[in-house]
Write an enzyme that holds these catalytic residues in place. Structure first.
Site, PDB file in Angstrom:
ATOM      1  N   LYS A 170      -3.502  25.555  22.258  1.00 27.68           N
ATOM      2  CA  LYS A 170      -3.771  24.591  21.200  1.00 27.68           C
ATOM      3  C   LYS A 170      -4.361  23.256  21.868  1.00 27.68           C
ATOM      4  CE  LYS A 170      -1.560  21.822  19.500  1.00 27.68           C
ATOM      5  NZ  LYS A 170      -1.603  20.282  19.592  1.00 27.68           N
ATOM      6  N   THR A 181      -3.555  21.908  29.405  1.00 32.39           N
ATOM      7  CA  THR A 181      -4.185  21.110  28.365  1.00 32.39           C
ATOM      8  C   THR A 181      -3.138  21.008  27.492  1.00 32.39           C
ATOM      9  OG1 THR A 181      -5.625  21.189  26.308  1.00 32.39           O
ATOM     10  CG2 THR A 181      -4.599  23.331  26.925  1.00 32.39           C
TER      11      THR A 181
END
Length: 393
Positions: A170, A181
């Protein structure tokens, strides 16, 4: 390539515990047998409580689950944040009949907000009961300002047989990671030793999710997990097996990297930057990433402006020598527009038209070495400002 199929021995679920309205906000990945688990985490010194906790328990060889809540980051919450984190872990350990150190946790949402403990812990039994082979509900539960789920799965043929690798992530805003991330989960049913798993994860992130930038902001909660439970019975035995597995892992991770950039907050276009002909790999990565973070380049792309001078200016600001800039070539959307120190004969109106496409390719060749790197970013729109001016939960 299946979007939702999990490797053998993994289950997943997502439920609404009441933090968010009308959508899953609590997710879990379960390994039915103890799993090798490794993690890479944010280099931001303001680390969230779940990040600090995962650093303590990982790597390990007996992880049973990863639980994730969205809406509340549990970052900048002091010692109480650590206590709240431990409470969630302990409750899930009871539900799964394992030890707390066999549970990893991740959180995403508003920095400074504590976990809604009563809502989360009361939802854990139902969360465990809902676990299945479908990862869709989990992939929805981890979202914040994302508009789409991000899942990729691939079958890998090794010398002893087939294994599966599935990645879920996500991220939409506060994305400029220096590890992975915002949140990423990779699962495989291959047998992988912890040390090898850690190397694979770290190296792959540096060539994929670490090369994504949406807004230049590094989160307090960034983390990426690799779980390998060996449920297929297939082991990475040879150098050839390892090379195949690494290549497939990179393919999955780079697919997710582009999905992240394409779903950037307020984004209308994804920007794919390749910088080649560089003498040093680290420098190539730095230069490629810098072109995805420049507000001037991002806004030019948004406005379909062929203002290629902004790219040269950014390269110069990053320290590329004048004599190298004079010999480099620059192409946008496959059209060479600068070479050997001057603009080439290109029809700018044609380039403007191609800049209206939803994927923009920028290619720079410094003609000064054999190293290259690829980075992913997105344009900068007024909608990005609106989203972040109003974002509270």
């Amino acid at each position: 390539m299946s979007e939702t199929q999990l490797p053998k021995g993994f289950l997943a679920a997502g439920v609404n515990c009441g933090v968010r309205q009308a959508r899953p906000d609590l997710g879990i990945i379960i390994s039915q047998d103890p799993s090798v688990a490794v993690v890479v985490v944010t280099q931001n010194t303001c680390k969230a409580a779940p990040i600090r906790y995962c650093q303590e328990i990982l790597p390990c060889s007996d992880l049973r689950a990863v639980i994730t809540n969205s809406g509340q980051a549990n970052a900048a919450t002091g010692k109480q944040g650590d206590t709240d984190n431990a409470t969630v872990v302990a409750q899930l350990a009871v539900a799964l009949g394992c030890q707390p150190h066999q549970i990893a946790i991740a959180s995403t949402g508003v920095v400074g907000e504590r976990l809604a403990l009563d809502k989360i812990t009361s939802a854990i039994p139902n969360l465990v009961d809902q676990a299945s082979k479908d990862v869709k509900e989990f992939s929805q539960a981890i979202l914040t300002t994302d508009t789409v789920i991000k899942v990729c799965s691939e079958e890998i043929v090794l010398s002893q047989g087939k294994v599966r690798l599935t990645g879920v992530c996500k991220g939409s805003g506060m994305i400029h990671p220096n590890m992975a991330t915002m949140l990423a989960y990779f699962m495989t049913d291959a047998k992988v030793a912890p040390a090898i798993a850690q190397t694979i994860l770290t190296e792959t992130m540096d060539e994929s999710l670490n090369m994504v930038s949406i807004d230049g902001e590094m989160s307090t909660n960034d983390c990426a997990f690799l779980l390998a439970n060996g449920a297929s019975g297939i082991e990475i035995k040879s150098d050839q097996d390892l090379a195949k597995f690494k290549q497939s892992f990179l393919c999955v991770a780079q697919t997710l990297a582009e999905l992240l950039a394409r779903d950037g907050e307020g984004a209308t276009k994804v920007i794919v930057v390749t910088v080649a002909g560089v003498s040093d790999r680290t420098l190539a990565r730095k230069l490629a990433r810098s072109l995805t973070t420049s507000p001037l380049i991002k806004t030019a792309i948004h406005g379909c402006s062929p203002n290629w001078g902004r790219i040269l200016v950014r390269l110069g600001a990053e320290g590329v020598a004048a004599e190298i800039l004079d010999q480099c070539s620059l192409s946008i959307q496959g059209q060479e527009i600068f070479s050997q120190g001057q603009e080439t004969k290109v029809e700018l109106r044609s380039l403007e038209k191609s800049l209206a496409e939803d994927t923009i390719h920028i290619h720079v060749d410094l003609r000064n070495g054999s190293e290259s790197a690829c980075a992913w970013g997105c344009d900068l729109s007024a909608e990005y400002v609106k989203i972040n001016a109003e974002y509270l939960s």
